[in-house]
Enzyme design. Structure first.
Site, PDB file in Angstrom:
ATOM      1  N   LYS A   1       0.827  -1.201   0.000  1.00 54.56           N
ATOM      2  CA  LYS A   1       0.000   0.000   0.000  1.00 54.56           C
ATOM      3  C   LYS A   1       0.865   1.256   0.000  1.00 54.56           C
ATOM      4  CE  LYS A   1      -2.221  -1.291   3.723  1.00 54.56           C
ATOM      5  NZ  LYS A   1      -1.590  -2.604   3.924  1.00 54.56           N
TER       6      LYS A   1
ATOM      7  N   HIS B   1     -14.603 -26.398  -2.175  1.00 52.96           N
ATOM      8  CA  HIS B   1     -15.752 -25.659  -1.649  1.00 52.96           C
ATOM      9  C   HIS B   1     -16.152 -24.537  -2.610  1.00 52.96           C
ATOM     10  CE1 HIS B   1     -18.070 -23.786   1.771  1.00 52.96           C
ATOM     11  NE2 HIS B   1     -17.869 -22.721   1.017  1.00 52.96           N
ATOM     12  N   GLU B   2     -15.171 -23.729  -2.994  1.00 56.24           N
ATOM     13  CA  GLU B   2     -15.482 -22.600  -3.878  1.00 56.24           C
ATOM     14  C   GLU B   2     -15.921 -23.095  -5.255  1.00 56.24           C
ATOM     15  OE1 GLU B   2     -15.870 -19.683  -2.733  1.00 56.24           O
ATOM     16  OE2 GLU B   2     -15.007 -20.136  -0.767  1.00 56.24           O
TER      17      GLU B   2
ATOM     18  N   ASP C   1     -22.161 -19.308   4.724  1.00 57.07           N
ATOM     19  CA  ASP C   1     -23.072 -19.734   3.656  1.00 57.07           C
ATOM     20  C   ASP C   1     -24.400 -20.183   4.247  1.00 57.07           C
ATOM     21  OD1 ASP C   1     -20.947 -19.388   1.971  1.00 57.07           O
ATOM     22  OD2 ASP C   1     -20.413 -21.518   1.929  1.00 57.07           O
TER      23      ASP C   1
HETATM   24  P1  ADP Z   1       2.066  -1.996   3.198  1.00 56.37           P
HETATM   25  O1  ADP Z   1       2.135  -0.519   3.178  1.00 56.37           O
HETATM   26  O2  ADP Z   1       0.869  -2.538   2.469  1.00 56.37           O
HETATM   27  O3  ADP Z   1       2.212  -2.624   4.536  1.00 56.37           O
HETATM   28  P2  ADP Z   1       4.577  -1.761   1.860  1.00 56.37           P
HETATM   29  O4  ADP Z   1       4.223  -0.845   0.759  1.00 56.37           O
HETATM   30  O5  ADP Z   1       5.245  -1.170   3.031  1.00 56.37           O
HETATM   31  O6  ADP Z   1       3.306  -2.573   2.341  1.00 56.37           O
HETATM   32  O7  ADP Z   1       5.446  -2.954   1.262  1.00 56.37           O
HETATM   33  C1  ADP Z   1       6.668  -3.317   1.837  1.00 56.37           C
HETATM   34  C2  ADP Z   1       7.646  -3.736   0.765  1.00 56.37           C
HETATM   35  O8  ADP Z   1       7.227  -4.917   0.115  1.00 56.37           O
HETATM   36  C3  ADP Z   1       7.827  -2.728  -0.332  1.00 56.37           C
HETATM   37  O9  ADP Z   1       8.750  -1.760  -0.013  1.00 56.37           O
HETATM   38  C4  ADP Z   1       8.283  -3.591  -1.492  1.00 56.37           C
HETATM   39  O10 ADP Z   1       9.665  -3.818  -1.425  1.00 56.37           O
HETATM   40  C5  ADP Z   1       7.584  -4.896  -1.251  1.00 56.37           C
HETATM   41  N1  ADP Z   1       6.355  -4.991  -2.054  1.00 56.37           N
HETATM   42  C6  ADP Z   1       5.094  -5.079  -1.579  1.00 56.37           C
HETATM   43  N2  ADP Z   1       4.203  -5.184  -2.586  1.00 56.37           N
HETATM   44  C7  ADP Z   1       4.912  -5.135  -3.732  1.00 56.37           C
HETATM   45  C8  ADP Z   1       4.548  -5.181  -5.117  1.00 56.37           C
HETATM   46  N3  ADP Z   1       3.274  -5.298  -5.520  1.00 56.37           N
HETATM   47  N4  ADP Z   1       5.547  -5.110  -6.024  1.00 56.37           N
HETATM   48  C9  ADP Z   1       6.828  -4.993  -5.638  1.00 56.37           C
HETATM   49  N5  ADP Z   1       7.219  -4.936  -4.352  1.00 56.37           N
HETATM   50  C10 ADP Z   1       6.292  -5.013  -3.400  1.00 56.37           C
HETATM   51 ZN    ZN Z   2     -18.819 -20.960   0.821  1.00 56.10          ZN
END
Ligand code: ADP
Ligand code: ZN
Length: 612
Positions: free
Chosen positions: A210, A426-427, A503
């Site tokens: 995120k 299940h799914e 369900d």
């Molecule tokens: P969150 O904020 O959701 O907890 P972060 O953005 O801090 O997660 O993610 C931590 C690290 O994980 C990032 O700095 C990156 O190195 C790696 N990472 C997470 N998701 C991805 C992604 N989709 N592609 C590449 N690296 C990712």
């Molecule tokens: Zn179900």
């Protein structure tokens, strides 16, 4: 960047301190010398003995090399003297006989003076100074900076992360595209009549990327990125939270267009309903300030607030109103393809051996998130370096994955293989029933990504169109679909699990409303036995009323009818699945392999009659 600057500052401060200290020390030393400087007569030992006998010596200090003291000279003036000590056994007797005060020495020289008088006290002061600045260095601006913001501001140095650094998450990237366009030129966007967006809520479990995604949004738009964690708002002193929010927004207005990112917003945005026991004024003030700031600033300024949470359901509804975080983007755990892409992004930074099979690595890591994969790649590189290899090979990745999963197992974040298999069947049961029944909504997506947003797996159905009227047959088809998951478990494993609980309660709910609200049951007829208030159509929300006015007999009939209809529906679900057992097996296999199956792929499985 931040950290380096601070260390540099710390170092400069240190040399300045040292220089000033040395200057002061030298100055004080000469001052001391000047004031303590006295006329000292160097006299022979024989003269010293004579002076004793004449009673002229007032006092003396004896060391093994010198004898220092005070005597009265011919003019009756007090004089300091010094003489070389000789081995004289009678000296003490003589001194006592003539009432001379004497003491043994103590080689009190300028050196001990310096050490005890200057170096130790200053050393102590220095130590305290070091402790203080160490604390400051640790919290970048902390000690003297509370109340003032502690945000990492990537001033002019805008984040150089791009969407290409965020693997997978294609849907999220598409959804955020509008925000990127807006930030590139807020005025232009508004001239064209767009409603300026304000807040975006990113929903997903920790480590799915995120923060990375928010940063990449700033990187794509080429704007500064300010970030702060929700828990940082309220961690230190009472009353600081609200002022920090104010500071944050003032900072943001100066930097606009920019993105403000608030991580863990649930720390401040928790719904009051979840906190009724421990009323937390501090948190509430901070939340109110945040809401006021979001409402207050003019959105043409080009400040976008992005926030992240993994528990959207506990957020205060006030945060989700229009004009606040009215856009929500779900960042789910990556599926096999997503994980493969993430592996590739992180492998760019290391030298990968020729035998590395990225697809296989992705298959070996179900349920892991981007942060886990970044860890694995890093760990594999360390292992290879330790063995002095020229590149990182498959064995290193495999070992790193094992270690990562072992670590996660302790935290209970890894799903067991047989659990995963059960969820897949299940799914598939839901999906096949929905596919075969005309009244059920078509399947959009089936997912068994473990411990994603849904606890285990889910089958997502999209309504064909907005429906206000449902026939009894359509409602029954929905019930059969809901029971399909449990039916599939029974057919394949000969046993059922607790995974179908939700369900069952939804199915029961629908059947109950068929009987009691819509007058569709033969036995009960047209009587409306229960009414629902507040809840939406066919959900388990809302309150049942009228129930207490029913006669015991009617209640009995209702219960009997519910059981009867549910039994019929369950039998129907089993019949569908047994007739399509070959497809059930194939769909579940596909799910186990891919973790996510979309409507096209489902159609392919269902129309392929080769195995039947
Ligand atoms: P969150 O904020 O959701 O907890 P972060 O953005 O801090 O997660 O993610 C931590 C690290 O994980 C990032 O700095 C990156 O190195 C790696 N990472 C997470 N998701 C991805 C992604 N989709 N592609 C590449 N690296 C990712
Ligand atoms: Zn179900």
């Amino acid at each position: 960047m931040d950290e380096k600057n601070n260390n540099l500052k710390g170092f400069n401060n240190f040399s300045k301190f040292l220089a000033i200290y040395l200057l002061v020390a030298v100055f004080m030393f000469y001052l001391y010398q000047y004031f303590t400087k006295v006329q000292v007569n160097n006299i022979p030992y024989s003269t010293f003995k004579e002076l004793i006998k004449e009673g002229k010596v007032k006092s003396c200090t004896i060391s093994d090399k010198y004898i220092k003291g005070v005597y009265i000279d011919k003019n009756g003036k007090k004089m300091h003297f010094i003489t070389v000590a000789v081995n004289d056994p009678d000296l003490i007797k003589d001194l006592e006989a003539h009432n001379v005060k004497f003491s043994g020495k103590v080689t009190n020289t300028w050196l001990t003076n310096l050490i005890f008088g200057w170096i130790l006290p200053f050393g102590f002061l220095f130590f305290i100074w070091w402790l203080m600045t160490k604390k400051m260095r640790g919290t970048s601006g902390g000690l003297f900076g509370f109340g003032k913001g502690r945000f990492k501001v990537y001033l002019n140095e805008k984040p150089d992360v791009k969407f290409s650094d965020v693997a997978g998450a294609e849907e999220a990237k598409q959804e955020i595209q509008e925000i990127v366009e807006y930030l590139k030129d807020p005025q232009k966007y508004q001239r064209l009549g767009g409603r300026a967006p304000k807040g975006v809520l990113l929903v997903g479990v920790p480590g799915v990327g995120k923060t990375l995604f928010a940063k990449a949004t700033a990187g794509e738009a080429g704007v500064p990125f300010i970030s702060i964690s929700g828990s940082e708002f309220i961690e230190m002193f009472v009353g600081v939270g609200a002022s920090r929010v104010r500071d944050l927004f003032n900072e943001a207005k100066k930097l606009s267009p920019c993105i403000v990112f608030i991580d863990e917003i649930d720390a401040i945005g928790k719904s009051r309903a979840f906190n009724s026991l421990t009323s937390n004024d501090e948190r509430e003030q901070t939340l109110n300030q945040l809401l006021a700031e979001m409402d207050g600033f003019d959105s043409s300024k080009g400040v976008i607030i992005m926030a992240a949470t993994n528990r959207p359901e506990i957020l205060d509804p006030a945060l989700l109103r229009p004009g606040r975080f009215d856009r929500q983007i779900i960042v789910d755990k990556p599926d096999v393809n997503g994980r493969e892409a993430i592996f590739k992004v992180h492998m760019k930074k290391i030298k990968v051996g020729s035998d590395v099979d990225v697809k296989k690595l992705a298959q070996m890591t179900p349920g892991l998130v981007g942060a886990d994969i970044a860890n694995i790649v890093n760990e594999a590189a360390l292992l290879a370096a330790r063995e002095n290899k020229d590149a990182v090979y498959m064995e290193h990745f495999e070992e790193a994955i094992e270690r990562q999963i072992a670590g996660l197992k302790k935290k209970n974040r890894v799903i067991k293989e047989d659990e995963k298999k059960r969820v897949a069947y299940h799914e598939s049961g839901h999906a096949i029933c929905a596919y075969m029944l005309p009244g059920a909504d078509p399947v959009h997506k089936i997912s068994i990504i473990p411990r994603g947003l849904a606890a285990l797996g889910y089958t997502q159905q999209l309504p064909m169109d907005d429906r206000y009227l449902l026939t009894k047959e359509e409602m029954i088809d929905r019930v059969i679909t809901l029971l399909g998951g449990r039916a599939a478990e029974e057919i394949i494993f000969g046993s059922v699990s607790t995974g179908a609980q939700n369900d069952l309660s939804r199915a029961t709910d629908i059947v109950r409303s068929i009987i009691t609200q819509f007058g569709m049951d033969e036995k009960l007829g047209l009587m409306v036995a229960e009414e629902r208030e507040g809840g939406r159509f066919l959900t388990s929300e809302g309150i049942l009323t009228k129930g207490d006015r029913l006669s015991e007999k009617t209640k009995e009939i209702i219960d009997e009818e519910i059981v009867k209809i549910l039994d019929e529906c369950y039998a129907k679900a089993k019949e569908i699945l047994i007739n399509n057992k070959e497809k059930l097996l194939r769909l579940a296999e596909l799910l186990l392999k891919k973790e996510v199956v979309d409507s096209e792929e489902l159609k392919k499985v269902m129309e392929d009659n080769s195995g039947d």
